[in-house]
Design an enzyme around this catalytic site. Structure first.
Site, PDB file in Angstrom:
ATOM      1  N   HIS A  67       0.819  -1.221   0.000  1.00  0.00           N
ATOM      2  CA  HIS A  67       0.000   0.000   0.000  1.00  0.00           C
ATOM      3  C   HIS A  67       0.847   1.262   0.000  1.00  0.00           C
ATOM      4  O   HIS A  67       0.389   2.322  -0.411  1.00  0.00           O
ATOM      5  CB  HIS A  67      -0.980  -0.030   1.174  1.00  0.00           C
ATOM      6  CG  HIS A  67      -2.138  -0.939   0.910  1.00  0.00           C
ATOM      7  ND1 HIS A  67      -3.452  -0.557   1.092  1.00  0.00           N
ATOM      8  CD2 HIS A  67      -2.186  -2.206   0.433  1.00  0.00           C
ATOM      9  CE1 HIS A  67      -4.238  -1.566   0.754  1.00  0.00           C
ATOM     10  NE2 HIS A  67      -3.506  -2.581   0.362  1.00  0.00           N
ATOM     11  N   ASP A  68       2.088   1.167   0.469  1.00  0.00           N
ATOM     12  CA  ASP A  68       2.959   2.340   0.336  1.00  0.00           C
ATOM     13  C   ASP A  68       3.478   2.444  -1.100  1.00  0.00           C
ATOM     14  O   ASP A  68       3.327   3.478  -1.759  1.00  0.00           O
ATOM     15  CB  ASP A  68       4.135   2.280   1.319  1.00  0.00           C
ATOM     16  CG  ASP A  68       4.938   3.578   1.269  1.00  0.00           C
ATOM     17  OD1 ASP A  68       4.309   4.643   1.084  1.00  0.00           O
ATOM     18  OD2 ASP A  68       6.183   3.545   1.379  1.00  0.00           O
ATOM     19  N   VAL A  71       1.429   3.542  -4.332  1.00  0.00           N
ATOM     20  CA  VAL A  71       0.878   4.903  -4.364  1.00  0.00           C
ATOM     21  C   VAL A  71       2.027   5.905  -4.210  1.00  0.00           C
ATOM     22  O   VAL A  71       2.640   5.985  -3.148  1.00  0.00           O
ATOM     23  CB  VAL A  71      -0.157   5.096  -3.219  1.00  0.00           C
ATOM     24  CG1 VAL A  71      -0.823   6.457  -3.316  1.00  0.00           C
ATOM     25  CG2 VAL A  71      -1.201   3.987  -3.243  1.00  0.00           C
ATOM     26  N   GLY A  73       4.982   5.623  -5.269  1.00  0.00           N
ATOM     27  CA  GLY A  73       6.248   4.956  -4.995  1.00  0.00           C
ATOM     28  C   GLY A  73       6.461   4.704  -3.512  1.00  0.00           C
ATOM     29  O   GLY A  73       5.632   5.095  -2.679  1.00  0.00           O
ATOM     30  N   ASP A  75       7.531   5.732  -0.521  1.00  0.00           N
ATOM     31  CA  ASP A  75       7.944   7.030   0.045  1.00  0.00           C
ATOM     32  C   ASP A  75       7.331   7.279   1.415  1.00  0.00           C
ATOM     33  O   ASP A  75       7.344   8.417   1.895  1.00  0.00           O
ATOM     34  CB  ASP A  75       7.539   8.168  -0.908  1.00  0.00           C
ATOM     35  CG  ASP A  75       6.031   8.331  -0.962  1.00  0.00           C
ATOM     36  OD1 ASP A  75       5.303   7.366  -0.614  1.00  0.00           O
ATOM     37  OD2 ASP A  75       5.560   9.429  -1.323  1.00  0.00           O
ATOM     38  N   SER A  77       4.440   7.674   2.196  1.00  0.00           N
ATOM     39  CA  SER A  77       3.301   8.612   2.183  1.00  0.00           C
ATOM     40  C   SER A  77       2.100   8.000   2.895  1.00  0.00           C
ATOM     41  O   SER A  77       1.233   8.714   3.399  1.00  0.00           O
ATOM     42  CB  SER A  77       2.933   9.000   0.745  1.00  0.00           C
ATOM     43  OG  SER A  77       2.777   7.838  -0.056  1.00  0.00           O
ATOM     44  N   HIS A 196      -1.991 -13.159   0.619  1.00  0.00           N
ATOM     45  CA  HIS A 196      -3.240 -13.398   1.342  1.00  0.00           C
ATOM     46  C   HIS A 196      -3.254 -14.761   2.037  1.00  0.00           C
ATOM     47  O   HIS A 196      -4.297 -15.189   2.530  1.00  0.00           O
ATOM     48  CB  HIS A 196      -4.449 -13.230   0.413  1.00  0.00           C
ATOM     49  CG  HIS A 196      -4.671 -11.808  -0.010  1.00  0.00           C
ATOM     50  ND1 HIS A 196      -5.467 -11.423  -1.051  1.00  0.00           N
ATOM     51  CD2 HIS A 196      -4.147 -10.648   0.494  1.00  0.00           C
ATOM     52  CE1 HIS A 196      -5.446 -10.110  -1.184  1.00  0.00           C
ATOM     53  NE2 HIS A 196      -4.646  -9.613  -0.260  1.00  0.00           N
ATOM     54  N   ASP A 267       2.985 -19.086   3.237  1.00  0.00           N
ATOM     55  CA  ASP A 267       3.428 -20.148   2.338  1.00  0.00           C
ATOM     56  C   ASP A 267       2.485 -20.188   1.137  1.00  0.00           C
ATOM     57  O   ASP A 267       1.692 -19.273   0.947  1.00  0.00           O
ATOM     58  CB  ASP A 267       3.456 -21.497   3.091  1.00  0.00           C
ATOM     59  CG  ASP A 267       2.078 -21.858   3.635  1.00  0.00           C
ATOM     60  OD1 ASP A 267       1.083 -21.184   3.284  1.00  0.00           O
ATOM     61  OD2 ASP A 267       1.984 -22.819   4.416  1.00  0.00           O
TER      62      ASP A 267
HETATM   63  C1  HEM Z   1      -4.170  -8.121  -6.063  1.00  0.00           C
HETATM   64  C2  HEM Z   1      -4.889  -7.191  -5.550  1.00  0.00           C
HETATM   65  C3  HEM Z   1      -5.189  -7.094  -4.089  1.00  0.00           C
HETATM   66  C4  HEM Z   1      -6.398  -6.825  -3.547  1.00  0.00           C
HETATM   67  C5  HEM Z   1      -7.679  -6.545  -4.298  1.00  0.00           C
HETATM   68  C6  HEM Z   1      -6.238  -6.865  -2.120  1.00  0.00           C
HETATM   69  C7  HEM Z   1      -7.235  -6.625  -1.207  1.00  0.00           C
HETATM   70  C8  HEM Z   1      -7.124  -6.786   0.149  1.00  0.00           C
HETATM   71  C9  HEM Z   1      -8.184  -6.577   1.088  1.00  0.00           C
HETATM   72  C10 HEM Z   1      -9.577  -6.106   0.735  1.00  0.00           C
HETATM   73  C11 HEM Z   1      -7.699  -6.870   2.327  1.00  0.00           C
HETATM   74  C12 HEM Z   1      -8.467  -6.799   3.633  1.00  0.00           C
HETATM   75  C13 HEM Z   1      -8.633  -5.370   4.113  1.00  0.00           C
HETATM   76  C14 HEM Z   1      -9.625  -5.319   5.236  1.00  0.00           C
HETATM   77  O1  HEM Z   1     -10.797  -5.497   4.954  1.00  0.00           O
HETATM   78  O2  HEM Z   1      -9.223  -5.098   6.387  1.00  0.00           O
HETATM   79  C15 HEM Z   1      -6.346  -7.285   2.171  1.00  0.00           C
HETATM   80  C16 HEM Z   1      -5.542  -7.703   3.200  1.00  0.00           C
HETATM   81  C17 HEM Z   1      -4.227  -8.026   3.030  1.00  0.00           C
HETATM   82  N1  HEM Z   1      -3.496  -7.896   1.874  1.00  0.00           N
HETATM   83 FE1  HEM Z   1      -4.218  -7.576   0.023  1.00  0.00          FE
HETATM   84  N2  HEM Z   1      -4.942  -7.150  -1.823  1.00  0.00           N
HETATM   85  C18 HEM Z   1      -4.257  -7.297  -2.991  1.00  0.00           C
HETATM   86  C19 HEM Z   1      -2.908  -7.534  -3.124  1.00  0.00           C
HETATM   87  C20 HEM Z   1      -2.046  -7.643  -2.071  1.00  0.00           C
HETATM   88  C21 HEM Z   1      -0.618  -7.634  -2.182  1.00  0.00           C
HETATM   89  C22 HEM Z   1       0.145  -7.427  -3.477  1.00  0.00           C
HETATM   90  C23 HEM Z   1      -0.111  -7.799  -0.939  1.00  0.00           C
HETATM   91  C24 HEM Z   1       1.313  -7.832  -0.462  1.00  0.00           C
HETATM   92  C25 HEM Z   1       2.309  -8.197  -1.206  1.00  0.00           C
HETATM   93  C26 HEM Z   1      -1.239  -7.936  -0.040  1.00  0.00           C
HETATM   94  C27 HEM Z   1      -1.152  -8.220   1.292  1.00  0.00           C
HETATM   95  C28 HEM Z   1      -2.215  -8.274   2.148  1.00  0.00           C
HETATM   96  C29 HEM Z   1      -2.112  -8.713   3.524  1.00  0.00           C
HETATM   97  C30 HEM Z   1      -0.865  -9.275   4.194  1.00  0.00           C
HETATM   98  C31 HEM Z   1      -3.374  -8.543   4.083  1.00  0.00           C
HETATM   99  C32 HEM Z   1      -3.757  -8.811   5.543  1.00  0.00           C
HETATM  100  C33 HEM Z   1      -3.408  -7.566   6.346  1.00  0.00           C
HETATM  101  C34 HEM Z   1      -3.614  -7.698   7.844  1.00  0.00           C
HETATM  102  O3  HEM Z   1      -4.020  -8.733   8.328  1.00  0.00           O
HETATM  103  O4  HEM Z   1      -3.329  -6.711   8.553  1.00  0.00           O
HETATM  104  N3  HEM Z   1      -2.380  -7.792  -0.763  1.00  0.00           N
HETATM  105  N4  HEM Z   1      -6.008  -7.212   0.836  1.00  0.00           N
END
Ligand code: HEM
Length: 341
Positions: A67-68, A71, A73, A75, A77, A196, A267
């Site tokens: 998320h950093d 958006v 880069g 940085d 933000s 995820h 994993d």
């Molecule tokens: C491909 C598109 C992606 C979508 C649409 C997406 C969407 C989401 C959403 C909706 C959540 C839950 C937010 C909430 O309701 O609290 C989430 C959690 C998470 N996402 Fe993604 N995500 C994507 C890609 C990524 C990427 C690229 C990463 C990291 C490399 C990532 C890592 C995570 C992690 C680790 C969580 C859990 C965070 C926590 O438990 O605090 N996601 N994501």
């Protein structure tokens, strides 16, 4: 008087020049070896300590890098708090729902500032911390060297986060387009979505899944999510069914009970879950609807070691997304606020 005014002007121009110039510098591994020796150990110490107390911080850090960096880069933000002058910083954007670990970043920054004031950027701290978290959550299988030397940005707008980050309701074409805009391939979309395997999501982020047809979500898993989501205004559920609460699984999805585990683990189970239609977000399931993406889901389900390596490489690529051209940068004193000159 004129002389000293000219001197001040010169200094201001010089500081601004350094700030802008800084973006053109190459990032390098061991960037702080002379200016802040041991900084990576300091970060690792605090991340390890935090994860021992609360493993959930790990997932939060892995999400934070994404998320950093997507958006403006990498940085930092995303760390800026809203202020009266700028009430809508990135962290206030609805797409950033559930973003966490801000206090942990504060703790790390305070320790680093004590050791070497004004030297290490918050942007670099995010990357170090995400690297350490993914290494700990994967028992060392995800590992990589971090190139550092980033500057902290001074601009943070919720609208940029809404525009640049993918939404869980996206179709596969929208996901592909969103990643392509940042120069990421379909394969990298699939690799990075594997994050995820850990963490949690709010029910509001998976509403559509509660009424999705059986071809898209396994009915007992849908029942499990529905029963958990009925429990409050917007509860959270684990992203990985293997981290679910045994009582809820016993009630809705008893055949899955033997597969539950005690610790969150980063994993390739995400890909097994995806093929079995037991993933939380619509965007996860969407990966099965396009030929190339589906092929990669199968590939990573079959080869966990390959995923560990490719995930590490993709995080490195993510960590190198630059600030916009001519954006100003600095080393913030507090990760939550831009410096005041
Ligand atoms: C491909 C598109 C992606 C979508 C649409 C997406 C969407 C989401 C959403 C909706 C959540 C839950 C937010 C909430 O309701 O609290 C989430 C959690 C998470 N996402 Fe993604 N995500 C994507 C890609 C990524 C990427 C690229 C990463 C990291 C490399 C990532 C890592 C995570 C992690 C680790 C969580 C859990 C965070 C926590 O438990 O605090 N996601 N994501």
């Amino acid at each position: 008087m004129v002389k000293s005014a000219a001197a001040v002007l010169l200094l201001v121009v010089a500081v601004a020049a350094v700030a802008v110039e800084g973006h053109k510098k190459e990032l390098s591994v061991g960037y702080y070896k002379d200016s802040c020796p041991g900084v990576e150990n300091v970060v690792k110490y605090h991340v390890a300590k935090a994860l021992k107390a609360n493993r959930k911080d790990g997932a939060a850090l892995v999400r934070l890098i994404f998320h950093d960096c997507f958006v403006r880069g990498c940085d930092a933000s995303v760390l800026l708090d809203p202020t009266p002058e700028n009430p809508h910083t990135e962290k206030t954007a609805p797409i950033n729902i559930g973003l966490a670990a801000f206090e942990l970043i504060d703790e790390i920054k305070a320790a680093v500032e004590k050791r070497c004031p004004g030297t290490v950027s918050c942007a670099d701290i995010i990357i170090y911390a995400a690297r350490d978290a993914s290494s700990i959550l994967s028992n060392g299988h995800v590992h990589f060297d971090v190139s550092a030397g980033r500057l902290d940005g001074v601009v943070s707008r919720a609208a940029d986060a809404q525009r640049d980050l993918p939404d869980s309701t996206f179709t596969i074409s929208e996901l592909i387009r969103n990643f392509r805009r940042k120069n990421f391939t379909i394969e990298e979309l699939v690799i990075l979505s594997g994050a995820h395997a850990v963490g949690v999501g709010h029910c509001s982020s998976l509403r559509a899944r509660l009424t999705a047809p059986p071809e898209q979500i396994l009915p007992p898993y849908r029942n499990l999510l529905a029963s958990k989501c009925a429990a409050g205004p917007d509860p959270i559920v684990p992203n990985n069914v293997r981290d679910e609460d045994p009582a809820a699984v016993a009630a809705s999805f008893p055949s899955f009970l033997p597969k539950l585990r005690k610790l969150e683990f980063l994993d390739n189970t995400y890909y097994h879950n995806n093929l079995a239609r037991i993933v939380t977000f619509n965007s996860d399931w969407q990966l099965l609807t396009e030929k190339e993406a589906r092929g990669h889901v199968r590939e990573y389900a079959e080869n966990g070691t390959l995923w560990d390596e490719d995930f590490s490489d993709s995080l490195v690529k993510l960590s190198k997304l630059p600030l916009p051209p001519r954006a100003k940068g600095e080393i913030r004193t507090s990760c939550r606020r831009v410096n005041k000159y």
